[in-house]
Design an enzyme around this catalytic site. Structure first.
Site, PDB file in Angstrom:
ATOM      1  N   CYS A   1      73.812 -34.783 -32.612  1.00 32.95           N
ATOM      2  CA  CYS A   1      72.914 -33.801 -32.010  1.00 32.95           C
ATOM      3  C   CYS A   1      73.378 -32.386 -32.344  1.00 32.95           C
ATOM      4  O   CYS A   1      74.499 -31.999 -32.010  1.00 32.95           O
ATOM      5  CB  CYS A   1      72.908 -34.021 -30.500  1.00 32.95           C
TER       6      CYS A   1
ATOM      7  N   CYS B   1      69.202 -17.195 -19.812  1.00 31.48           N
ATOM      8  CA  CYS B   1      69.437 -18.350 -18.933  1.00 31.48           C
ATOM      9  C   CYS B   1      70.710 -18.117 -18.106  1.00 31.48           C
ATOM     10  O   CYS B   1      71.780 -17.876 -18.666  1.00 31.48           O
ATOM     11  CB  CYS B   1      69.560 -19.628 -19.747  1.00 31.48           C
TER      12      CYS B   1
ATOM     13  N   CYS C   1      72.622 -15.440 -27.934  1.00 27.11           N
ATOM     14  CA  CYS C   1      71.219 -15.840 -27.743  1.00 27.11           C
ATOM     15  C   CYS C   1      70.468 -14.786 -26.928  1.00 27.11           C
ATOM     16  O   CYS C   1      70.952 -14.331 -25.900  1.00 27.11           O
ATOM     17  CB  CYS C   1      71.175 -17.195 -27.042  1.00 27.11           C
TER      18      CYS C   1
ATOM     19  N   CYS D   1      69.376 -35.587 -33.901  1.00 27.65           N
ATOM     20  CA  CYS D   1      68.812 -34.888 -32.751  1.00 27.65           C
ATOM     21  C   CYS D   1      69.086 -33.408 -32.953  1.00 27.65           C
ATOM     22  O   CYS D   1      70.128 -33.041 -33.527  1.00 27.65           O
ATOM     23  CB  CYS D   1      69.487 -35.392 -31.477  1.00 27.65           C
TER      24      CYS D   1
ATOM     25  N   ARG E   1      70.387 -39.690 -19.502  1.00 20.56           N
ATOM     26  CA  ARG E   1      71.677 -39.277 -20.077  1.00 20.56           C
ATOM     27  C   ARG E   1      72.524 -38.524 -19.054  1.00 20.56           C
ATOM     28  O   ARG E   1      72.114 -37.478 -18.545  1.00 20.56           O
ATOM     29  CB  ARG E   1      71.426 -38.385 -21.296  1.00 20.56           C
TER      30      ARG E   1
ATOM     31  N   CYS F   1      63.518 -35.372 -25.928  1.00 20.52           N
ATOM     32  CA  CYS F   1      64.677 -35.413 -25.039  1.00 20.52           C
ATOM     33  C   CYS F   1      64.520 -34.224 -24.108  1.00 20.52           C
ATOM     34  O   CYS F   1      64.598 -33.076 -24.556  1.00 20.52           O
ATOM     35  CB  CYS F   1      65.958 -35.308 -25.870  1.00 20.52           C
TER      36      CYS F   1
ATOM     37  N   CYS G   1      74.066 -20.060 -18.786  1.00 14.05           N
ATOM     38  CA  CYS G   1      74.518 -20.336 -20.157  1.00 14.05           C
ATOM     39  C   CYS G   1      75.573 -19.361 -20.673  1.00 14.05           C
ATOM     40  O   CYS G   1      75.389 -18.137 -20.628  1.00 14.05           O
ATOM     41  CB  CYS G   1      73.313 -20.349 -21.092  1.00 14.05           C
TER      42      CYS G   1
HETATM   43  N1  SAM Z   1      68.952 -22.818 -27.006  1.00 13.85           N
HETATM   44  C1  SAM Z   1      68.413 -24.086 -26.908  1.00 13.85           C
HETATM   45  C2  SAM Z   1      67.659 -24.334 -25.633  1.00 13.85           C
HETATM   46  O1  SAM Z   1      67.889 -23.640 -24.651  1.00 13.85           O
HETATM   47  O2  SAM Z   1      66.838 -25.223 -25.618  1.00 13.85           O
HETATM   48  C3  SAM Z   1      69.411 -25.200 -27.110  1.00 13.85           C
HETATM   49  C4  SAM Z   1      70.777 -25.160 -26.506  1.00 13.85           C
HETATM   50  S1  SAM Z   1      70.881 -25.137 -24.741  1.00 13.85           S
HETATM   51  C5  SAM Z   1      72.579 -24.797 -24.531  1.00 13.85           C
HETATM   52  C6  SAM Z   1      70.638 -26.816 -24.247  1.00 13.85           C
HETATM   53  C7  SAM Z   1      70.706 -27.160 -22.773  1.00 13.85           C
HETATM   54  O3  SAM Z   1      72.045 -27.219 -22.336  1.00 13.85           O
HETATM   55  C8  SAM Z   1      70.056 -26.201 -21.798  1.00 13.85           C
HETATM   56  O4  SAM Z   1      68.671 -26.377 -21.723  1.00 13.85           O
HETATM   57  C9  SAM Z   1      70.729 -26.584 -20.483  1.00 13.85           C
HETATM   58  O5  SAM Z   1      69.970 -27.567 -19.806  1.00 13.85           O
HETATM   59  C10 SAM Z   1      72.074 -27.168 -20.932  1.00 13.85           C
HETATM   60  N2  SAM Z   1      73.179 -26.293 -20.511  1.00 13.85           N
HETATM   61  C11 SAM Z   1      73.532 -25.106 -21.045  1.00 13.85           C
HETATM   62  N3  SAM Z   1      74.571 -24.551 -20.388  1.00 13.85           N
HETATM   63  C12 SAM Z   1      74.902 -25.409 -19.400  1.00 13.85           C
HETATM   64  C13 SAM Z   1      75.896 -25.396 -18.367  1.00 13.85           C
HETATM   65  N4  SAM Z   1      76.740 -24.379 -18.204  1.00 13.85           N
HETATM   66  N5  SAM Z   1      75.958 -26.463 -17.544  1.00 13.85           N
HETATM   67  C14 SAM Z   1      75.099 -27.487 -17.675  1.00 13.85           C
HETATM   68  N6  SAM Z   1      74.137 -27.549 -18.630  1.00 13.85           N
HETATM   69  C15 SAM Z   1      74.032 -26.533 -19.479  1.00 13.85           C
HETATM   70  C1  DTB Z   2      71.664 -31.129 -22.726  1.00 14.46           C
HETATM   71  O1  DTB Z   2      70.802 -31.369 -21.847  1.00 14.46           O
HETATM   72  N1  DTB Z   2      72.955 -30.998 -22.503  1.00 14.46           N
HETATM   73  C2  DTB Z   2      73.664 -30.678 -23.728  1.00 14.46           C
HETATM   74  C3  DTB Z   2      72.549 -30.846 -24.803  1.00 14.46           C
HETATM   75  N2  DTB Z   2      71.377 -31.006 -24.014  1.00 14.46           N
HETATM   76  C4  DTB Z   2      72.407 -29.910 -25.890  1.00 14.46           C
HETATM   77  C5  DTB Z   2      74.314 -29.344 -23.714  1.00 14.46           C
HETATM   78  C6  DTB Z   2      75.187 -29.124 -22.538  1.00 14.46           C
HETATM   79  C7  DTB Z   2      75.810 -27.795 -22.688  1.00 14.46           C
HETATM   80  C8  DTB Z   2      76.896 -27.589 -21.693  1.00 14.46           C
HETATM   81  C9  DTB Z   2      77.486 -26.246 -21.735  1.00 14.46           C
HETATM   82  C10 DTB Z   2      78.155 -25.840 -22.994  1.00 14.46           C
HETATM   83  O2  DTB Z   2      78.754 -26.661 -23.716  1.00 14.46           O
HETATM   84  O3  DTB Z   2      78.125 -24.638 -23.262  1.00 14.46           O
HETATM   85 FE1  SF4 Z   3      69.960 -19.485 -25.314  1.00 13.37          FE
HETATM   86 FE2  SF4 Z   3      71.669 -20.796 -23.752  1.00 13.37          FE
HETATM   87 FE3  SF4 Z   3      69.216 -20.327 -22.898  1.00 13.37          FE
HETATM   88 FE4  SF4 Z   3      69.618 -22.099 -24.908  1.00 13.37          FE
HETATM   89  S1  SF4 Z   3      70.296 -22.288 -22.816  1.00 13.37           S
HETATM   90  S2  SF4 Z   3      68.029 -20.520 -24.792  1.00 13.37           S
HETATM   91  S3  SF4 Z   3      71.372 -21.124 -25.917  1.00 13.37           S
HETATM   92  S4  SF4 Z   3      70.760 -18.776 -23.382  1.00 13.37           S
END
Ligand code: SAM
Ligand code: DTB
Ligand code: SF4
Length: 338
Positions: free
Chosen positions: A102, A62, A58, A133, A271, A193, A65
């Site tokens: 989802c 973030c 991506c 979702c 959630r 959401c 992530c």
């Molecule tokens: N790329 C899209 C976005 O950012 O909206 C969708 C996927 S993103 C992984 C969805 C959400 O997962 C993020 O907004 C974040 O709140 C949560 N998330 C991602 N990595 C995480 C982590 N290591 N621990 C907790 N929550 C996480």
């Molecule tokens: C959200 O708030 N939590 C979910 C969903 N929306 C998509 C994702 C959590 C991701 C946790 C880290 C991972 O699996 O990489």
């Molecule tokens: Fe990309 Fe992860 Fe950020 Fe979603 S949370 S925009 S997957 S870097």
């Protein structure tokens, strides 16, 4: 007898939200449980299954992530999954009793050429009788309308944290960008959401700001995910926590955040999201008592491990919780709360 409901407000001030956080813990949990019971069936918890339909690579940065190309978490980037594979996973989730599927894509935003596949996935999962979702980054108004037209029930797009801490978490987009996508999702008639992550080294005041943004939205998000940071090695925030474990959120403060979300957004589904795998059963029970009423089920979130269906079945048994049928997820009518 109709249970009196606490009023749903959209004019919360930061001071009022800070005062909720400051309440003695048992008082806060009691008030959250009261609010929960006035608006929801307290022993029902909704279960959604997540599938990563496009993993890694991506362009966003973030700091939490594993899927950001800026981070070095060892996640292998994949292409967008074929529709048939997605349907297979949805069928499995349905067999396991999940009512909502989802689909998560590691996109900054979907490209025009990817939209037909995304809408096809939504259309076909919906046709299997599941709620749909999706979370795929920023959307234009037109893309949101296309997903709505395909039958998308919910779009997940988190604000992640409060306005003051936002720049510490991501620099390739702003909170304003996120809010604009949320407007497009609303305008298309898709349920919102939207939540965030606690335990990223933010202060209590940042958490107050985070809840304040959500609780003062013109319409509260139908679903508010509260994630506890899953610290992933190779991500700036995961590594920061490994170096300074004291910055990790304490579980009582996590429960407080859930309780304040419940009190300020009484009708929303709250959630209990990422981070459950490393949470004790008692902390999760406190979250359910404080108004959390949905979870992600299954062995995996997007890339991180999750509690798993067997362990969740056992937890539900221990706590006397029941899976929430899809029709109860919508706001329940007053007479049903008798
Ligand atoms: N790329 C899209 C976005 O950012 O909206 C969708 C996927 S993103 C992984 C969805 C959400 O997962 C993020 O907004 C974040 O709140 C949560 N998330 C991602 N990595 C995480 C982590 N290591 N621990 C907790 N929550 C996480
Ligand atoms: C959200 O708030 N939590 C979910 C969903 N929306 C998509 C994702 C959590 C991701 C946790 C880290 C991972 O699996 O990489
Ligand atoms: Fe990309 Fe992860 Fe950020 Fe979603 S949370 S925009 S997957 S870097």
């Amino acid at each position: 007898m109709t249970i009196p409901r606490s009023e749903t407000r959209h004019d919360w001030t930061r001071e009022e939200i800070a005062a909720l956080f400051d309440l003695p813990f048992t008082e806060l949990v009691f008030r959250a449980a009261e609010t929960h019971r006035a608006h929801h069936r307290p022993n029902e918890v909704q279960r959604s299954t997540l599938l990563s339909i496009k993993t890694g690579g991506c362009p966003e940065d973030c700091g939490y992530c594993s899927q950001s190309a800026h981070n070095d978490a060892g996640v292998k980037a994949t292409k967008l999954m074929e529709v048939q594979q997605v349907l297979q996973a949805a069928a499995q989730a349905k067999d396991m009793g999940s009512t909502r599927f989802c689909m998560g894509a590691a996109f900054r935003n979907p490209k025009a050429r990817e939209m037909p596949m995304l809408t096809d996935m939504v259309r076909q999962v919906k046709a299997m009788g599941m709620e749909t979702c999706m979370t795929a980054g920023m959307l234009t108004g037109e893309q949101a309308a296309q997903l709505a037209d395909a039958g998308l029930d919910y779009y997940n797009h988190n604000i992640d944290t409060g306005p003051e801490y936002y720049e510490r978490v991501a620099s390739t987009r702003s909170l304003g960008d996120r809010l604009l996508t949320l407007e497009h999702v609303r305008a298309a008639g898709i349920n919102v959401c939207c939540g965030g992550i606690v335990g990223m080294g933010e202060t209590r005041d940042d958490r107050v700001g985070f809840i304040h943004v959500l609780a003062t939205m013109e319409d509260h998000p139908e679903s508010v995910p509260v994630n506890a940071l899953v610290p992933v090695k190779g991500t700036p925030l995961g590594d920061m926590l490994a170096d300074t474990p004291l910055a990790q959120i304490d579980e009582i403060e996590f429960v407080r955040t859930v309780a304040v979300a419940r009190i300020t957004m009484p009708e929303s589904m709250v959630r209990l999201s990422a981070g459950r795998e490393s949470m004790s059963a008692s902390t999760q029970a406190l979250c359910f008592l404080s108004g959390a009423n949905s979870i992600f089920s299954g062995e995996k979130l997007l890339t991180a491990p999750n509690a798993g269906d067997d362990s969740d079945d056992a937890l539900f048994d221990r706590l006397g919780l029941e899976p929430m049928p899809a029709e109860h997820c919508a706001k329940i009518p007053a007479e049903a709360a008798e």
